[in-house]
Design a protein around this motif. Structure first.
Motif, PDB file in Angstrom:
ATOM      1  N   ILE A  72      -6.691 -32.621  -5.043  1.00  0.00           N
ATOM      2  CA  ILE A  72      -7.886 -31.866  -4.667  1.00  0.00           C
ATOM      3  C   ILE A  72      -7.475 -30.490  -4.165  1.00  0.00           C
ATOM      4  O   ILE A  72      -6.351 -30.285  -3.694  1.00  0.00           O
ATOM      5  N   SER A  73      -8.399 -29.551  -4.264  1.00  0.00           N
ATOM      6  CA  SER A  73      -8.178 -28.200  -3.755  1.00  0.00           C
ATOM      7  C   SER A  73      -9.524 -27.626  -3.322  1.00  0.00           C
ATOM      8  O   SER A  73     -10.530 -27.833  -3.997  1.00  0.00           O
ATOM      9  N   VAL A 115      -3.991 -29.661  -9.306  1.00  0.00           N
ATOM     10  CA  VAL A 115      -5.090 -28.703  -9.434  1.00  0.00           C
ATOM     11  C   VAL A 115      -4.916 -27.606  -8.395  1.00  0.00           C
ATOM     12  O   VAL A 115      -4.227 -27.785  -7.387  1.00  0.00           O
ATOM     13  N   GLY A 116      -5.562 -26.460  -8.637  1.00  0.00           N
ATOM     14  CA  GLY A 116      -5.514 -25.392  -7.652  1.00  0.00           C
ATOM     15  C   GLY A 116      -6.357 -24.203  -8.053  1.00  0.00           C
ATOM     16  O   GLY A 116      -6.538 -23.918  -9.242  1.00  0.00           O
ATOM     17  N   ALA A 124      -9.209 -21.326 -11.929  1.00  0.00           N
ATOM     18  CA  ALA A 124      -8.719 -22.637 -11.511  1.00  0.00           C
ATOM     19  C   ALA A 124      -7.682 -23.100 -12.523  1.00  0.00           C
ATOM     20  O   ALA A 124      -7.753 -22.753 -13.706  1.00  0.00           O
ATOM     21  N   ALA A 125      -6.736 -23.889 -12.049  1.00  0.00           N
ATOM     22  CA  ALA A 125      -5.709 -24.445 -12.931  1.00  0.00           C
ATOM     23  C   ALA A 125      -5.676 -25.959 -12.778  1.00  0.00           C
ATOM     24  O   ALA A 125      -5.847 -26.486 -11.674  1.00  0.00           O
ATOM     25  N   THR A 126      -5.472 -26.638 -13.895  1.00  0.00           N
ATOM     26  CA  THR A 126      -5.282 -28.079 -13.889  1.00  0.00           C
ATOM     27  C   THR A 126      -4.005 -28.408 -14.653  1.00  0.00           C
ATOM     28  O   THR A 126      -3.721 -27.815 -15.693  1.00  0.00           O
ATOM     29  N   LYS A 158       1.390 -24.446  -8.621  1.00  0.00           N
ATOM     30  CA  LYS A 158       1.167 -23.598  -7.454  1.00  0.00           C
ATOM     31  C   LYS A 158       0.777 -22.198  -7.919  1.00  0.00           C
ATOM     32  O   LYS A 158       1.367 -21.652  -8.859  1.00  0.00           O
ATOM     33  N   TRP A 159      -0.212 -21.633  -7.247  1.00  0.00           N
ATOM     34  CA  TRP A 159      -0.612 -20.255  -7.507  1.00  0.00           C
ATOM     35  C   TRP A 159       0.131 -19.322  -6.553  1.00  0.00           C
ATOM     36  O   TRP A 159       0.426 -19.684  -5.418  1.00  0.00           O
TER      37      TRP A 159
END
Length: 412
Positions: A72-73, A115-116, A124-126, A158-159
């Motif tokens: 979750i994020s 996710v993030g 968003a990234a998955t 990670k972003w």
């Protein structure tokens, strides 16, 4: 493994301090374990069912997934928006206000385990066990880019804290960095000999750190893609790396390992400052037994206190340890009845939040090691956790679980 190997010299780390059991200040137990009694009568099925009932302390439960919820994020700007990924092969963007699903992010062919949100919340990234990272428009839910390259599952993403750059680690021993706006691959970080189980940008964002099942931690230059240092050798971890946590403001980090230790590492000076032991005795400290008897001491998570010069580490044996970073001594041991999966520090107070394999959340006062509160509701293991801060105040705690739910707990 489909990984390329970069030969480097073994590093013998100096100035290591191993923290032993006799240096612990205090220990606290979570509950009393009842003594075995051979004369006790067996509990009948009806009574067992009553005993198994779980008090649900959550103020809200999200049931949008049809499989375990792995990650979750929380949106960086709109704290009501949540991104979650599950074993049903989808990511979901949904609102905590009414638990309504805003967007279903389809396209992965295996579990979405990472996710993030980008730093500005626009993207968003998955990441999935299918080895794919996907970039999405948060407002519309549209798929912008499919980032392929890794030959095995994505372990984490990670972003960057200040740019639309996304980093991911793979089971094939590589880490990848993409420019999210275009989908361009910026660098492939190759050198680990086994799965890249964890990684992060440093607090300054100028370095990348990765940890691997090959028992090493590597430092990378994000501009050139070159490995600048490898922490390994006789005086380092002797088990797979579980986690790496970078201090948000100082050039230090903590590595966690299945060998029952965590290591405090200086990123700039490339030195090991201390070894924090979770082993039951000095002889077994820092080693992994062939029969996996040390697995219970696997250090899974760590975190730096936001207000004091302390840190915390926790293991699958249920121990949360509070460490003084000035003396490298253990201040308190806080004992859980089940293994700890993740810990987080309160943003402005010396409290630690932990979640466990039995579905519980606990709040500990790091100043005295005492349990402040326990929260229940999940029927199975908690897999991820995040804290929500509104107007400078911690208001909610969000947890994702193997029981296919996300639960929101109010923190008044």
């Amino acid at each position: 493994m489909d990984a390329r190997h970069l030969e480097t010299e073994n590093v013998i780390l100096e100035d290591e301090e191993m923290i032993l059991e006799d240096e612990v200040t205090q220990e606290y137990e979570l509950g009393d374990v009842p003594e075995d009694d051979d004369d006790d009568m067996e509990v009948d099925d009806a009574e067992a069912d009553v005993t198994a009932e779980i008090v649900d302390d959550a103020r809200s439960v999200f049931r949008g997934h049809t499989g375990p919820v792995y990650a979750i994020s929380i949106h960086p700007l709109d704290k009501n928006i949540v991104l979650s990924g599950g074993g049903d092969d989808v990511g979901l963007i949904w609102s905590m206000e009414d638990n309504s699903i805003k967007h279903v992010l389809k396209g992965h062919t295996d579990s979405v385990v990472a996710v993030g949100f980008s730093f500005d919340g626009v993207l968003a990234a998955t990441g999935g066990y299918d080895g794919i990272v996907k970039i999405w428009n948060v407002q519309t839910g549209a798929l912008l880019h499919t980032l392929d390259g890794p030959s095995q599952e994505i372990e984490w993403i990670k972003w960057h804290s200040k740019g639309n750059v996304v980093l991911a680690g793979s089971g094939d021993g590589t880490a990848w960095m993409w420019l999210a706006a275009t989908g361009e691959c910026m660098h492939v970080f190759a050198g680990h000999e086994d799965s890249v189980t964890c990684g992060s940008f440093s607090g300054s964002g100028k370095m990348i750190v990765t940890g691997s099942s090959d028992c090493t931690v590597r430092l990378w230059n994000p501009k050139t893609g070159e490995c600048s240092f490898v922490f390994r050798g006789q005086e380092f971890h002797e088990g797979p790396i579980c986690n790496v946590i970078c201090h948000p403001k100082q050039p230090v980090m903590i590595s966690c390992s299945q060998d029952g230790t965590a290591r405090l590492l200086h990123i700039q000076n490339k030195r090991q400052l201390a070894a924090f032991s979770h082993a039951v005795n000095e002889a077994s400290s820092g080693t992994v037994a062939e029969d996996d008897s040390m697995a219970v001491n696997s250090v899974e998570c760590a975190g730096f206190c936001n207000t004091l010069n302390w840190c915390a580490t926790a293991d699958l044996g249920g121990e949360l340890r509070i460490w003084d970073l000035a003396s490298y001594q253990c201040r308190h041991i806080c004992r859980h009845e089940a293994g700890v999966i993740k810990l987080m520090w309160h943003p402005t107070e010396p409290f630690v939040y932990t979640c466990t394999v039995d579905g519980m959340i606990h709040v500990w006062d790091a100043r005295n090691g005492q349990l402040q509160r326990s929260l229940s509701g999940h029927s199975e293991m908690i897999l991820d956790m995040d804290l929500i801060v509104r107007n400078g105040f911690l208001t909610e705690l969000v947890t994702a679980s193997d029981d296919e739910t996300v639960r929101i707990f109010g923190l008044n």
